[in-house]
Design a protein around this motif. Structure first.
Motif, short mmCIF file in Angstrom:
data_model
loop_
_atom_site.label_atom_id
_atom_site.label_comp_id
_atom_site.label_asym_id
_atom_site.label_seq_id
_atom_site.Cartn_x
_atom_site.Cartn_y
_atom_site.Cartn_z
N THR A 144 53.36 39.91 32.38
CA THR A 144 51.92 39.98 32.56
C THR A 144 51.48 41.41 32.85
O THR A 144 50.46 41.87 32.34
CB THR A 144 51.48 39.03 33.68
OG1 THR A 144 51.77 37.68 33.29
CG2 THR A 144 50.01 39.16 33.98
N ARG A 145 52.24 42.11 33.68
CA ARG A 145 51.87 43.49 33.99
C ARG A 145 51.90 44.37 32.74
O ARG A 145 51.04 45.24 32.55
CB ARG A 145 52.81 44.05 35.05
CG ARG A 145 52.58 43.47 36.44
CD ARG A 145 53.29 44.27 37.53
NE ARG A 145 52.80 43.86 38.84
CZ ARG A 145 53.30 42.89 39.57
NH1 ARG A 145 54.35 42.21 39.10
NH2 ARG A 145 52.79 42.57 40.74
N SER A 146 52.88 44.16 31.88
CA SER A 146 52.98 44.96 30.66
C SER A 146 51.76 44.72 29.76
O SER A 146 51.19 45.66 29.20
CB SER A 146 54.27 44.62 29.90
OG SER A 146 55.41 44.97 30.66
N MET A 147 51.37 43.47 29.61
CA MET A 147 50.22 43.15 28.76
C MET A 147 48.93 43.71 29.36
O MET A 147 48.08 44.25 28.64
CB MET A 147 50.12 41.63 28.59
CG MET A 147 49.16 41.19 27.50
SD MET A 147 49.75 41.62 25.86
CE MET A 147 48.30 41.27 24.88
N GLY A 198 43.67 41.46 36.34
CA GLY A 198 44.92 40.78 36.68
C GLY A 198 44.91 40.34 38.13
O GLY A 198 44.53 41.12 39.01
N HIS A 199 45.31 39.11 38.38
CA HIS A 199 45.40 38.58 39.74
C HIS A 199 46.82 38.06 39.95
O HIS A 199 47.28 37.19 39.20
CB HIS A 199 44.37 37.48 39.95
CG HIS A 199 42.95 37.95 39.79
ND1 HIS A 199 42.21 38.49 40.81
CD2 HIS A 199 42.15 37.98 38.69
CE1 HIS A 199 41.01 38.82 40.36
NE2 HIS A 199 40.95 38.51 39.07
N PHE A 200 47.49 38.58 40.97
CA PHE A 200 48.89 38.25 41.23
C PHE A 200 49.00 37.60 42.60
O PHE A 200 48.40 38.06 43.58
CB PHE A 200 49.76 39.51 41.16
CG PHE A 200 49.81 40.12 39.79
CD1 PHE A 200 50.88 39.86 38.95
CD2 PHE A 200 48.78 40.94 39.33
CE1 PHE A 200 50.93 40.41 37.68
CE2 PHE A 200 48.81 41.48 38.05
CZ PHE A 200 49.89 41.22 37.23
N TYR A 201 49.80 36.52 42.67
CA TYR A 201 49.89 35.71 43.88
C TYR A 201 51.33 35.73 44.40
O TYR A 201 52.25 35.20 43.75
CB TYR A 201 49.44 34.29 43.58
CG TYR A 201 48.01 34.24 43.05
CD1 TYR A 201 46.94 34.18 43.92
CD2 TYR A 201 47.76 34.28 41.68
CE1 TYR A 201 45.63 34.15 43.45
CE2 TYR A 201 46.45 34.25 41.20
CZ TYR A 201 45.40 34.19 42.08
OH TYR A 201 44.11 34.17 41.60
#
Length: 602
Positions: free
Chosen positions: A552-555, A568-571
């Motif tokens: 996801t970070r790469s995209m 982007g939201h990361f949990y």
């Protein structure tokens, strides 16, 4: 131009927090001599707890500090079984087995170590289970300080099942590169130790699931050899299909311990799909059907005793519930759940629709916007799997969008389960192609009916659905934006990093990574991020072992580098599929804000 109705009273009265709170679900329903038991998940704390119902009363058995959930094959299933004086369960935190009596007190550990357990079955003082040790899987029997290996050597095992007299043990196994919905084998071990394969070792490939013994010790199983998952069994003429509707009697077995059918007397009780809607009936030996017609549109986790049929059921206007159906008059009693979060008149109800797409036909469920606006902005829901399915039941998330003026198309694109083996197999080597084709064709079809505005359509999906979402945005010009929830952006990275259960899945979905490298490049959203010209929002769990956060970070970086609006939201505490109420509500609210911002940009 504002195209949504977020200021309406309906939208204000149904918040993201309310939608999430309505997401209570149930699993692993089982009936025994001490009553009825089920596993209940409540989003407010993300825990799964066992409940016991008897004599009209339900009580929670799982003490604080425990959550009942298996993570075998990552997706788990059948996380507890009934014992002589209580139950044995898998504790989510350490994946170990614990024994608990009905009298209360702290559960006592039966195992300790690094193994995981799932698909539990109690058998004469022992627990039969699928054991996962790293990348090794086997069937084991566990008692106090004693462990016996029952079967090993195959890559995967499922569904240990015993005859009533304990003399015959059956199970399902399969080997890489197959998946449980492509080709499996049914084995049985006799009391003298003789072990043989009943089905699946030769002839055309078939997927077998849910083996069952009848009261006379004859083995039965669901097989899709004739095109649908239907009951087969040991008969005087050998291994034969039983009278059945020409329909799938089960969904794809992503989780262990499914129970959508079981032998009864000389016939069987089953649920099956009819144009995406579930039916429930008791089929007699002569093929005659006792149809339990009801307002429910999906049934799972079937069990029964002398008086009642028990199931977890849901309908277009009622969420999941534990129900009891009187076997004599078919009267339905709700034992737990089933409380709608909205009045019936404010619930958007699904209409099944089929539509042409590419060289075939696809299916889905359409939910009209509650604003009454036509044409309405649209959100296309793409389920995960991708060999999974969506169902026409009340989904609080869909209602959240319908209350805000969006129509929703919940799709069972080609490759989904519930429509037979051929429909399911249509995705073979075509993932990222026909699923995308079906998502785009749905927009055109619904626009042609005047139901939606094709210029205000969004697409969203989780996991494999996130991959379809990103492919649709990269390779087609249909959608105004999209949302990827722990979605696949780089299939090759997924193949390198994912777990054993799906370790060969990409070969089936796209092809051999070396031989078909060009096909992978053509269908990798990350490599074509420059084609995406619309906003995208991402949601990702940091503990995800299926789609690792780096994907996801790469995209996200690639889109931002191209000047595309992306969030982007990361949990930190979430895995593959979110479970905590605050995170679920936050993601839903942020997605809503994102779409509103996009639509207000004109």
């Amino acid at each position: 131009m504002t195209a949504t109705h977020d200021s309406s009273p309906a939208a204000e009265r149904f918040s993201a927090e309310q939608a999430v709170a309505a997401g209570t679900d149930f699993a692993d329903l089982q009936v025994g001599r001490h009553g009825l038991f089920w596993n209940e998940f409540r989003p407010r704390d993300g825990a799964c707890r066992i409940w016991h119902w008897r004599d009209g009363q339900a009580r929670c058995l799982t003490p604080d500090g425990f959550s009942v959930r298996s993570r075998v094959y990552e997706y788990g299933g059948r996380s507890f079984c009934l014992s002589d004086d209580g139950l044995v369960f898998v504790n989510e935190a350490d994946q170990q087995l614990y024994r608990q009596t009905l009298e209360g007190g702290q559960p006592q550990a039966l195992t300790a170590g690094e193994c995981r357990y799932g698909d539990l079955l109690w058998a004469d003082g022992r627990v039969l289970a699928v054991e996962e040790s790293g990348t090794t899987h086997r069937l084991v029997a566990i008692a106090e300080r004693v462990r016996e290996v029952l079967a090993e050597g195959a890559d995967f095992y499922a569904s240990p099942t015993l005859s009533d007299d304990g003399r015959r043990l059956a199970w399902i196994e399969w080997s890489r590169p197959e998946q449980p919905w492509t080709a499996t084998r049914l084995y049985v071990r006799e009391a003298n130790g003789d072990t043989r394969c009943i089905a699946g070792d030769s002839g055309p490939a078939q997927s077998l699931q849910q083996p069952r013994f009848d009261a006379e010790g004859r083995l039965h199983c669901l097989s899709d050899l004739n095109g649908f998952w239907q009951p087969w069994g040991e008969t005087a003429q050998g291994w034969q299909p039983l009278p059945a509707a020409p329909a799938d009697h089960a969904a794809a077995p992503w989780q262990l311990g499914a129970s959508t059918w079981r032998p009864v007397d000389q016939g069987y009780l089953a649920t099956w799909f009819d144009n995406g809607f579930s039916r429930l009936g008791l089929r007699k030996a002569d093929g005659e059907l006792d149809d339990f017609v009801s307002d429910y549109s999906r049934f799972r986790c079937l069990d029964l005793d002398h008086d009642f049929i028990y199931a977890i059921a849901a309908s277009p206007v009622l969420p999941a519930a534990v129900i009891a159906i009187d076997r004599r008059d078919h009267a339905v009693q709700v034992l737990a759940g089933g409380v709608a979060p909205l009045p019936a008149e404010r619930i958007s109800r699904p209409r099944g629709f089929s539509y042409p797409s590419g060289d075939g036909e696809a299916h889905g469920f359409f939910y009209p916007a509650m604003s009454g606006r036509k044409p309405a902005p649209l959100i296309v829901f793409v389920h995960g799997g991708p060999t999974s399915a969506c169902y026409p039941v009340l989904d609080p998330r869909i209602q959240y969008w319908a209350q805000r003026g969006f129509a929703v198309a919940d799709l069972n694109y080609r490759g989904s389960s519930g429509y037979g083996r051929a429909y399911r197999q249509a995705l073979h080597l075509r993932w990222g192609e026909i699923d995308v084709e079906d998502a785009c064709a749905a927009v055109l079809h619904l626009a042609g009916e005047g139901l939606i505005d094709p210029y205000q359509a969004f697409i969203r999906g989780g996991s494999a659905g996130g991959y379809t979402t990103l492919c649709a945005l990269a390779f087609q010009d249909v959608f105004r934006g999209g949302a990827s929830l722990y979605g696949v952006s780089d299939p090759l990275a997924l193949a390198r990093d994912t777990h054993k259960f799906e370790g060969d899945y990409l070969d089936w979905l796209i092809g051999d990574p070396e031989r078909d490298a060009e096909r992978y490049r053509e269908r990798t959203p990350l490599l074509h991020a420059g084609n995406i010209r619309v906003p995208v929002i991402f949601f990702q769990g940091e503990l995800d072992a299926v789609v690792v956060p780096q994907q996801t970070r790469s995209m996200l970086r690639a889109l931002k580098a191209n000047g595309i609006e992306a969030e982007g939201h990361f949990y930190p505490t979430e895995r593959h599929g979110f479970r905590m109420a605050e995170n679920l509500a936050h993601a839903l609210e942020e997605e809503w804000k994102f779409y509103r911002k996009v639509l207000d940009c004109e």
